[in-house]
Design a protein around this motif. Structure first.
Motif, PDB file in Angstrom:
ATOM      1  N   GLY A   1       0.731  -1.433   0.409  1.00  9.41           N
ATOM      2  CA  GLY A   1      -0.101   0.008  -0.326  1.00  9.41           C
ATOM      3  C   GLY A   1       0.902   1.529  -0.269  1.00  9.41           C
ATOM      4  N   GLU A   2       1.470   1.551   0.733  1.00  4.99           N
ATOM      5  CA  GLU A   2       2.827   2.731   0.812  1.00  4.99           C
ATOM      6  C   GLU A   2       3.677   2.178  -0.708  1.00  4.99           C
ATOM      7  OE1 GLU A   2       4.415   5.445   3.836  1.00  4.99           O
ATOM      8  OE2 GLU A   2       3.019   4.416   3.569  1.00  4.99           O
ATOM      9  N   TYR A   3       4.135   1.907  -0.946  1.00  9.59           N
ATOM     10  CA  TYR A   3       4.711   1.434  -2.232  1.00  9.59           C
ATOM     11  C   TYR A   3       3.572   2.478  -3.693  1.00  9.59           C
ATOM     12  CZ  TYR A   3       6.979   1.153  -6.481  1.00  9.59           C
ATOM     13  OH  TYR A   3       7.874   0.827  -7.681  1.00  9.59           O
ATOM     14  N   VAL A   4       2.603   2.137  -3.337  1.00 11.21           N
ATOM     15  CA  VAL A   4       1.499   2.252  -4.500  1.00 11.21           C
ATOM     16  C   VAL A   4       1.412   3.537  -4.137  1.00 11.21           C
ATOM     17  CG1 VAL A   4      -0.217   1.786  -5.568  1.00 11.21           C
ATOM     18  CG2 VAL A   4       0.388  -0.310  -5.496  1.00 11.21           C
ATOM     19  N   SER A   5       1.043   4.393  -3.323  1.00 11.57           N
ATOM     20  CA  SER A   5       0.653   4.906  -2.216  1.00 11.57           C
ATOM     21  C   SER A   5       1.926   5.981  -3.113  1.00 11.57           C
ATOM     22  CB  SER A   5       0.526   5.310  -1.053  1.00 11.57           C
ATOM     23  OG  SER A   5       0.086   6.594  -0.186  1.00 11.57           O
TER      24      SER A   5
ATOM     25  N   ALA B   1       9.872   3.937   1.588  1.00 12.98           N
ATOM     26  CA  ALA B   1       8.880   4.101   2.421  1.00 12.98           C
ATOM     27  C   ALA B   1       8.161   3.012   2.355  1.00 12.98           C
ATOM     28  CB  ALA B   1       8.082   5.493   1.268  1.00 12.98           C
ATOM     29  N   ALA B   2       8.482   2.164   1.365  1.00 13.52           N
ATOM     30  CA  ALA B   2       8.020   0.631   1.816  1.00 13.52           C
ATOM     31  C   ALA B   2       8.643  -0.213   2.451  1.00 13.52           C
ATOM     32  CB  ALA B   2       7.379   0.008  -0.157  1.00 13.52           C
ATOM     33  N   LEU B   3       9.955  -0.129   2.273  1.00  9.34           N
ATOM     34  CA  LEU B   3      10.804  -0.994   3.376  1.00  9.34           C
ATOM     35  C   LEU B   3      10.434  -0.347   4.687  1.00  9.34           C
ATOM     36  CD1 LEU B   3      12.622  -3.319   3.790  1.00  9.34           C
ATOM     37  CD2 LEU B   3      15.103  -1.243   3.796  1.00  9.34           C
TER      38      LEU B   3
ATOM     39  N   LEU C   1      -6.252 -12.473   3.168  1.00  4.69           N
ATOM     40  CA  LEU C   1      -7.119 -11.630   2.034  1.00  4.69           C
ATOM     41  C   LEU C   1      -7.433 -10.800   2.535  1.00  4.69           C
ATOM     42  CD1 LEU C   1      -9.977 -14.396   2.410  1.00  4.69           C
ATOM     43  CD2 LEU C   1      -8.187 -14.048   0.171  1.00  4.69           C
ATOM     44  N   GLY C   2      -7.529 -10.351   4.200  1.00  2.00           N
ATOM     45  CA  GLY C   2      -7.041  -8.998   4.341  1.00  2.00           C
ATOM     46  C   GLY C   2      -5.756  -8.042   3.915  1.00  2.00           C
ATOM     47  N   ALA C   3      -4.792  -8.543   3.861  1.00  2.96           N
ATOM     48  CA  ALA C   3      -3.548  -7.610   3.689  1.00  2.96           C
ATOM     49  C   ALA C   3      -3.863  -7.593   2.307  1.00  2.96           C
ATOM     50  CB  ALA C   3      -2.577  -8.380   4.256  1.00  2.96           C
ATOM     51  N   VAL C   4      -4.219  -8.400   1.570  1.00  4.38           N
ATOM     52  CA  VAL C   4      -4.581  -7.949   0.399  1.00  4.38           C
ATOM     53  C   VAL C   4      -5.521  -7.077  -0.171  1.00  4.38           C
ATOM     54  CG1 VAL C   4      -4.868  -9.345  -2.382  1.00  4.38           C
ATOM     55  CG2 VAL C   4      -3.423 -10.190  -0.429  1.00  4.38           C
ATOM     56  N   GLY C   5      -6.699  -7.357   0.387  1.00  2.95           N
ATOM     57  CA  GLY C   5      -7.585  -6.343   0.950  1.00  2.95           C
ATOM     58  C   GLY C   5      -7.496  -4.836   0.787  1.00  2.95           C
ATOM     59  N   SER C   6      -6.529  -4.659   1.976  1.00  2.00           N
ATOM     60  CA  SER C   6      -5.903  -3.787   2.652  1.00  2.00           C
ATOM     61  C   SER C   6      -5.026  -2.752   1.315  1.00  2.00           C
ATOM     62  CB  SER C   6      -5.263  -3.502   3.472  1.00  2.00           C
ATOM     63  OG  SER C   6      -4.493  -2.219   3.885  1.00  2.00           O
ATOM     64  N   ALA C   7      -4.289  -4.006   0.322  1.00  2.00           N
ATOM     65  CA  ALA C   7      -3.212  -3.279  -0.211  1.00  2.00           C
ATOM     66  C   ALA C   7      -3.954  -2.401  -1.487  1.00  2.00           C
ATOM     67  CB  ALA C   7      -2.425  -4.845  -0.470  1.00  2.00           C
ATOM     68  N   VAL C   8      -4.779  -3.604  -2.123  1.00  2.00           N
ATOM     69  CA  VAL C   8      -5.619  -2.614  -2.726  1.00  2.00           C
ATOM     70  C   VAL C   8      -6.603  -1.743  -2.510  1.00  2.00           C
ATOM     71  CG1 VAL C   8      -7.692  -3.573  -4.571  1.00  2.00           C
ATOM     72  CG2 VAL C   8      -5.682  -5.034  -4.027  1.00  2.00           C
ATOM     73  N   ALA C   9      -7.303  -1.692  -1.683  1.00  2.00           N
ATOM     74  CA  ALA C   9      -8.337  -0.134  -1.294  1.00  2.00           C
ATOM     75  C   ALA C   9      -7.299   0.327  -0.809  1.00  2.00           C
ATOM     76  CB  ALA C   9      -8.760  -0.723   0.798  1.00  2.00           C
ATOM     77  N   TRP C  10      -6.503   0.701   0.424  1.00  2.00           N
ATOM     78  CA  TRP C  10      -5.195   1.739   0.180  1.00  2.00           C
ATOM     79  C   TRP C  10      -4.678   2.470  -1.160  1.00  2.00           C
ATOM     80  CZ3 TRP C  10      -3.116   3.429   4.462  1.00  2.00           C
ATOM     81  CH2 TRP C  10      -3.219   3.144   6.087  1.00  2.00           C
ATOM     82  N   GLY C  11      -4.042   1.345  -2.090  1.00  2.00           N
ATOM     83  CA  GLY C  11      -2.946   1.543  -3.108  1.00  2.00           C
ATOM     84  C   GLY C  11      -3.814   1.445  -4.844  1.00  2.00           C
ATOM     85  N   LEU C  12      -4.586   1.169  -4.569  1.00  2.00           N
ATOM     86  CA  LEU C  12      -5.693   1.344  -5.730  1.00  2.00           C
ATOM     87  C   LEU C  12      -5.763   2.422  -6.449  1.00  2.00           C
ATOM     88  CD1 LEU C  12      -6.053   0.406  -9.131  1.00  2.00           C
ATOM     89  CD2 LEU C  12      -8.170  -1.284  -7.580  1.00  2.00           C
TER      90      LEU C  12
END
Length: 256
Positions: A52-56, A134-136, A232-243
């Motif tokens: 999420g941080e990397y995409v953001s 930022a991601a690291l 699944l929550g981790a993947v969903g969080s990354a999509v919800a934050w990053g996309l």
């Protein structure tokens, strides 16, 4: 800003891992299910935060680069108009026309692009954030935060391990809220109370898993289900934050 972000991911690691291990420990006295579920929460959460941080930050960097390129083109095509704009911006800050003209002229002579980026956009072209850094940083902060509740609930004997985890996490959250408020110059007492209330509510809600729930799924199945839910929550969080951040940055960069 970086320190606040690090503290935020540290607090997220504390709460997320504690919620999972407390929930599993409420359903079973065995150590292995707690260890597996906690490890899944740690790994899944760290990956989620990093993605999420990397995409953001990548989208933020792309937007900043587009703005820098736009300003560079404007300076090359209309230098006089850009100088007049810079003078006007300094006048809006309270300088007289003569002083604003002198300041704008001198700064333009030194580095016109840097002067315009600083006063117009608040951007430093030499200080664009690295998405990898930022991601690291977010993954490390989340992992360190998650290790405290895991270590507490695994090392403290069964009768008191849930209570000890509650106390350890809430104390860590209180320190986090205090430090964050101190760094930002905010009211420390209010920050501590706010983060304690939120942490206590989340820990309490996840602690409601009963032994009957665990037996209904089966010991190993319960661990697998918990691990799958965390991932699944981790993947969903990354999509919800990053996309959304990526799409907004893509639209913004095309507009320039």
């Amino acid at each position: 800003m970086f320190r606040h972000t690090t503290l935020r991911f540290w607090a997220l690691g504390l709460i997320a891992a504690a919620a999972v291990v407390v929930g599993v420990a409420s359903a079973t006295s065995d150590v292995l299910p707690v260890l597996l579920a906690g490890s899944a929460a740690l790994v899944g959460g760290a990956i989620s935060m990093a993605l999420g941080e990397y995409v953001s930050v990548s989208s933020q960097r792309d937007t900043e680069r587009a703005l820098i390129e736009k300003e560079r083109r404007a300076l090359a095509e209309e230098p006089e108009a850009e100088l007049a704009e810079l003078v006007g911006l300094y006048e809006q800050q309270g300088l007289s026309h003569a002083t604003a003209t002198a300041v704008a002229t001198e700064l333009t002579g030194r580095d016109a692009l840097k002067a315009h980026l600083a006063i117009e956009l608040g951007i430093d072209q030499d200080d664009v954030v690295s998405p990898w850094h930022a991601a690291l940083a977010s993954a490390i902060a989340f992992t360190i935060g998650a290790l405290l509740p895991m270590a507490t609930i695994l090392l403290v004997p069964h009768p008191t391990r849930i209570l000890a985890t509650f106390v350890a996490v809430l104390l860590a959250l209180a320190v986090t809220g205090y430090v964050a408020a101190w760094i930002g110059g905010a009211r420390r007492g209010r920050a501590v109370v706010r983060i304690l209330i939120g942490g206590a509510i989340m820990l309490s809600s996840f602690g409601q898993i009963s032994p009957q729930d665990a037996r209904g799924v089966g010991g190993e199945g319960f661990v697998v289900v918990m691990a799958m839910l965390v991932m699944l929550g981790a993947v969903g969080s990354a999509v919800a934050w990053g996309l959304p951040a990526y799409l907004l940055a893509l639209l913004g960069s095309r507009a320039f």
